[in-house]
Every structure is written in C-alpha cells, then in structure tokens.
Motif scaffolding. Structure first.
Motif, PDB file in Angstrom:
ATOM      1  N   THR A   1      38.280  42.966  35.176  1.00 31.46           N
ATOM      2  CA  THR A   1      39.644  42.857  34.659  1.00 31.46           C
ATOM      3  C   THR A   1      40.138  41.430  34.803  1.00 31.46           C
ATOM      4  O   THR A   1      40.139  40.865  35.905  1.00 31.46           O
ATOM      5  CB  THR A   1      40.586  43.811  35.407  1.00 31.46           C
ATOM      6  OG1 THR A   1      40.103  45.150  35.271  1.00 31.46           O
ATOM      7  CG2 THR A   1      41.997  43.733  34.849  1.00 31.46           C
ATOM      8  N   GLU A   2      40.555  40.841  33.685  1.00 30.01           N
ATOM      9  CA  GLU A   2      41.125  39.492  33.699  1.00 30.01           C
ATOM     10  C   GLU A   2      42.568  39.567  34.172  1.00 30.01           C
ATOM     11  O   GLU A   2      43.355  40.379  33.673  1.00 30.01           O
ATOM     12  CB  GLU A   2      41.079  38.883  32.299  1.00 30.01           C
ATOM     13  CG  GLU A   2      41.745  37.519  32.199  1.00 30.01           C
ATOM     14  CD  GLU A   2      41.841  37.024  30.773  1.00 30.01           C
ATOM     15  OE1 GLU A   2      42.925  36.521  30.397  1.00 30.01           O
ATOM     16  OE2 GLU A   2      40.843  37.135  30.038  1.00 30.01           O
ATOM     17  N   LEU A   3      42.944  38.702  35.129  1.00 29.73           N
ATOM     18  CA  LEU A   3      44.298  38.681  35.660  1.00 29.73           C
ATOM     19  C   LEU A   3      45.054  37.470  35.131  1.00 29.73           C
ATOM     20  O   LEU A   3      44.522  36.360  35.096  1.00 29.73           O
ATOM     21  CB  LEU A   3      44.265  38.639  37.188  1.00 29.73           C
ATOM     22  CG  LEU A   3      43.552  39.809  37.880  1.00 29.73           C
ATOM     23  CD1 LEU A   3      43.576  39.620  39.389  1.00 29.73           C
ATOM     24  CD2 LEU A   3      44.180  41.140  37.491  1.00 29.73           C
ATOM     25  N   ARG A   4      46.293  37.708  34.726  1.00 26.67           N
ATOM     26  CA  ARG A   4      47.174  36.634  34.263  1.00 26.67           C
ATOM     27  C   ARG A   4      48.453  36.705  35.079  1.00 26.67           C
ATOM     28  O   ARG A   4      49.188  37.693  35.013  1.00 26.67           O
ATOM     29  CB  ARG A   4      47.482  36.789  32.779  1.00 26.67           C
ATOM     30  CG  ARG A   4      46.239  36.743  31.901  1.00 26.67           C
ATOM     31  CD  ARG A   4      46.572  36.875  30.418  1.00 26.67           C
ATOM     32  NE  ARG A   4      45.359  36.871  29.611  1.00 26.67           N
ATOM     33  CZ  ARG A   4      45.349  36.950  28.275  1.00 26.67           C
ATOM     34  NH1 ARG A   4      46.495  37.037  27.612  1.00 26.67           N
ATOM     35  NH2 ARG A   4      44.203  36.937  27.625  1.00 26.67           N
ATOM     36  N   GLY A   5      48.719  35.654  35.862  1.00 24.83           N
ATOM     37  CA  GLY A   5      49.815  35.728  36.808  1.00 24.83           C
ATOM     38  C   GLY A   5      50.944  34.759  36.544  1.00 24.83           C
ATOM     39  O   GLY A   5      50.783  33.752  35.841  1.00 24.83           O
ATOM     40  N   ASP A   6      52.121  35.066  37.139  1.00 25.73           N
ATOM     41  CA  ASP A   6      53.223  34.113  37.117  1.00 25.73           C
ATOM     42  C   ASP A   6      52.958  33.042  38.167  1.00 25.73           C
ATOM     43  O   ASP A   6      51.926  33.058  38.860  1.00 25.73           O
ATOM     44  CB  ASP A   6      54.558  34.818  37.346  1.00 25.73           C
ATOM     45  CG  ASP A   6      54.711  35.369  38.760  1.00 25.73           C
ATOM     46  OD1 ASP A   6      53.718  35.394  39.519  1.00 25.73           O
ATOM     47  OD2 ASP A   6      55.834  35.792  39.111  1.00 25.73           O
ATOM     48  N   GLU A   7      53.869  32.102  38.297  1.00 24.02           N
ATOM     49  CA  GLU A   7      53.634  30.952  39.185  1.00 24.02           C
ATOM     50  C   GLU A   7      53.425  31.385  40.624  1.00 24.02           C
ATOM     51  O   GLU A   7      52.541  30.874  41.327  1.00 24.02           O
ATOM     52  CB  GLU A   7      54.822  29.990  39.083  1.00 24.02           C
ATOM     53  CG  GLU A   7      54.639  28.718  39.902  1.00 24.02           C
ATOM     54  CD  GLU A   7      55.799  27.761  39.736  1.00 24.02           C
ATOM     55  OE1 GLU A   7      55.913  26.837  40.559  1.00 24.02           O
ATOM     56  OE2 GLU A   7      56.587  27.938  38.773  1.00 24.02           O
ATOM     57  N   ARG A   8      54.209  32.346  41.093  1.00 23.16           N
ATOM     58  CA  ARG A   8      54.102  32.778  42.490  1.00 23.16           C
ATOM     59  C   ARG A   8      52.772  33.502  42.734  1.00 23.16           C
ATOM     60  O   ARG A   8      52.149  33.332  43.778  1.00 23.16           O
ATOM     61  CB  ARG A   8      55.273  33.684  42.839  1.00 23.16           C
ATOM     62  CG  ARG A   8      56.619  32.987  42.762  1.00 23.16           C
ATOM     63  CD  ARG A   8      57.739  33.910  43.195  1.00 23.16           C
ATOM     64  NE  ARG A   8      57.699  34.178  44.623  1.00 23.16           N
ATOM     65  CZ  ARG A   8      58.493  35.048  45.252  1.00 23.16           C
ATOM     66  NH1 ARG A   8      59.371  35.762  44.539  1.00 23.16           N
ATOM     67  NH2 ARG A   8      58.392  35.225  46.544  1.00 23.16           N
TER      68      ARG A   8
END
Length: 422
Positions: A291-298
């Motif tokens: 699973t590819e994860l895409r996160g916010d800055e935090r």
C-alpha cells in the motif's frame, strides 16, 4: 442508421418491453417470484463455464486497454464468484417479500378505512460500471420486489453481462416472471445512457452505481427521478485511546481487504499522540501489504519517506492500494476533515473513549457510522439484507445499503360504503 440512432432505438424498445412486463410483475405471488429466482441461481451454476469464457474476453480487452489490476479484479469472474452470485439470489429468496406489507391502517370519522401498503416502483433503470455481479444482484432484487429492470452496465463488462442475462432469460422462460422484465442495453455508446436519463414515462426511477463522474452525470442530467448512490471517500479516525492491535486490524482491513470497492478506506486520520507511538509500526504494516502512503506534513515528519499528499488526494476515491494519512490534534479536527472531504458514505472511529465515540456517531453525517468496526461492513449481505442494489448516500426514500424495501413505493388503499365529500 447512425450509432446514436441505434442506441436510442434500442433503449426505447427495451424500456417499452420492460414497462409492459412491469404490469404483469405486479400481479405475481411471492412463491412465483421465488421459484424464478431459484431457477436463475441454478442456471448461473450450470452455465458458469460459458459465463467465465465471456468474462475472459472482457478481461483480455481490459488488459489490452491498460486497465488497472484493481479494476480488473472488480471485473473478474471465477467459479467462486459465480457461486456467490447464485448464493445471493438464494438468500434473496429467503428474505421476506415486502410487496403488500401493511405499513399503516386506520379509520376516519366518516367511516373510510385507509391502509398504506408497499407496492413495486415499476421499472427501475440501473446504470453501473465494471462489476458484473451487479447484473445478478440488480436482477434478483428488482424481480423479487415485483419490478422490471433495464440494465446498462459498463462497456468493460459487456460480454460478461450479455452472457449472464442470456442465462437468466433462459431460466425466466420456464417461470412465471416474463423474460421482458429483465433488459440489458447492449450499446456501449454514451448516448444510451443519455437516453435513459430522459425516459420519463417508461423508466420510473434511475439508480446509478459506480464512480463519482458517472453518478454526477446521472444526478445532474436526469429528468427521471434518481436514487443517488455515492462515491466512497471513507475515513477511519484512530483516537488517542485506541487499542493498537484493534486499530491496526480495523485500518488494514478497511483499506486492503478489497480496495476496489466503495466502502474501503481512502484516508486514515490519526490522533497526534497515538501517531507518535504507533504510526511507524502501522505504516510498515501497510507497506508490507503493498500500500502506497501519502501523508500530510506532520505524518511525513514521523515517516520521512512517505509521499506528500496533494490537495486533490483528500477528495480522491482511489479504488487502489493507495492511502492518505493525516495527523490531527483530536476529535474536532477529525470531524472537520470528514465534513470537508467525506462523501456521506461510511466513517469509522477507533477509540476506547465512550464520549468521543458517541460524539463521532452523532455528529458525522454519513449513511453508516462505525465505532471500532471496519467500514468494509457497509454492505447488504453484511447487514442481513441479501444482495444489495447499491449504497445510497442521499437522504430521501432510502439511505445506506439498499435491500428489498428500498425498491418499493407505497399506495393508499381506501375502502368505504358510499362516502362522498361535501
């Protein structure tokens, strides 16, 4: 004759046949409808080899056209999935027939006796995309409730749907249900959809089932009444007090058990205190499941190699092994994010804080809200409704998984002894 003219004539012709059949459908007994559904289920099993052969043609064309693996998974049929489709029909047989149910009964002072009963909707138009099991689910639910149905599936499943309907027609020919009550539009041209949207008088209600663009087109352009099924941008919020093992099981199941369906999770919201302790381990579990994860800055500060989430990602239904991750300060920020980006489908909180759970369940505006349960359960089978026609995200008539009662309307039956109005 142009493609457009051919598509229009096919749609009108088949909708007319369905309208004529709908009158006969309304007079059938529950026993007659159930007997037909059992014949349909048996026919799927006996003809599964020909259905799988037709499906192979769709899969081959999909691969040649570069269709993603997740969408090919939605399209693929095998003996197990066909058996599940047949079992779905048999489950519908076991469900109570809502047609004729008495909802209210009362007398007026002038002696009139009034009953409110369930009746079929009439002719239901279904516009849907790649999953050929929807063809069987829709046929079973519509016919059980005394409705005729006009199906317009996606071009990617045309050969599968065509063969399935041929098999079902063969079964109906030996039953009390007229075969004309089940119609499939063969044309893959966009004009066939446009035609269905305007068939007032022939189609009584439209149900779109698929991606956001399909649903938006139907809702915005139809003059026929629409029951809106929504795209699923579903969230799971892991609160500070969540049990780590439970939170991981729920979040992973919500995303990877079958990411191509509308009740899978697209965004994971994580309380900042929980994230500090457990996000790294959870992220590794997702990655071990491709699973590819895409996160916010935090989130990216805690997991530096996580891909940055773009603004559009929060409003994207991936139907794939891609997951957004956002760190929030608490319940208020999680609720605000869901209000901005949710599609009123299915939302979950994982928490041991009862007050937070109750606030979440009360404040989140969605067809299904969950406390410590995966969003993957928003499903007619899992709710005990049998095969579902779709997940309604609107607020009129039906909401959530739509089982048999959602495919009926009501009629007032008034009897008296010569009363007239003065």
């Amino acid at each position: 004759m142009s493609i457009h003219q051919t598509a229009v004539s096919e749609v009108v012709q088949k909708a007319t046949l369905a309208k004529q059949a709908a009158h006969r459908m309304s007079m059938l007994t529950t026993e007659q409808k159930n007997e037909a559904l059992l014949r349909m289920a048996d026919a799927l099993i006996s003809e599964q080899a020909s259905i799988i052969s037709a499906n192979a043609l769709d899969l081959q064309r999909g691969r040649e056209n570069g269709t993603s693996e997740s969408l090919l998974d939605r399209l693929a049929l095998n003996e197990t999935r066909i058996a599940a489709m047949a079992d779905g029909l048999r489950q519908v047989v076991e469900l109570p027939d809502p047609v004729g149910d008495l909802l209210e009964e009362f007398d007026r002072p002038n002696g009139m006796h009034i009953r409110k009963v369930r009746v079929p909707l009439g002719v239901i138009g279904m516009i849907y995309e790649a999953r050929p099991n929807v063809t069987v689910d829709a046929a079973g639910l519509c016919l059980k409730t005394g409705n005729a149905v006009v199906l317009r599936g996606g071009s990617s499943a045309l050969e599968s749907n065509r063969r399935i309907v041929e098999v079902l027609h063969g079964a109906l020919a030996e039953s009390a249900i007229p075969a004309d009550a089940l119609q499939l539009i063969f044309s893959a041209d966009r004009s066939s959809v446009d035609e269905m949207l305007k068939l007032n008088g022939l189609i009584d209600v439209l149900i779109p089932r698929g991606g956001a663009s399909l649903i938006r087109n139907v809702v915005m352009n139809a003059t026929v009444p629409v029951i809106e099924t929504g795209a699923g941008i579903c969230h799971t919020f892991i609160d500070e007090s969540a049990q780590p093992d439970m939170a991981a099981r729920i979040a992973i199941n919500a995303k990877v058990q079958r990411p191509s369906v509308c009740n899978s999770m697209e965004t994971l919201l994580v309380h900042e205190a929980y994230a500090e302790k457990h996000l790294a381990t959870l992220a590794e579990e997702f990655r071990s499941r491709n699973t590819e994860l895409r996160g916010d800055e935090r989130a990216r500060r805690l997991i530096p190699d996580m891909k940055a989430a773009a603004a559009a990602d929060w409003d994207t239904e991936y139907n794939d092994y891609i997951l957004n991750v956002k760190i929030v300060s608490g319940l208020d920020e999680a609720l605000e994010h869901i209000r901005r980006h949710g599609t009123m489908h299915s939302e979950c909180i994982v928490t041991e804080n009862e007050a937070n759970a109750q606030r979440f369940l009360q404040e989140v505006d969605a067809a299904a809200v969950y406390h410590n349960v995966s969003t993957r359960f928003t499903d007619g089978f899992e709710f005990g409704f049998g095969a579902e026609i779709g997940i309604s995200t609107q607020k009129l008539h039906a909401r959530g998984p739509m089982g048999l009662p959602a495919l009926t309307s009501t009629k007032f039956v008034v009897t008296g002894s010569g009363q007239i109005r003065g």
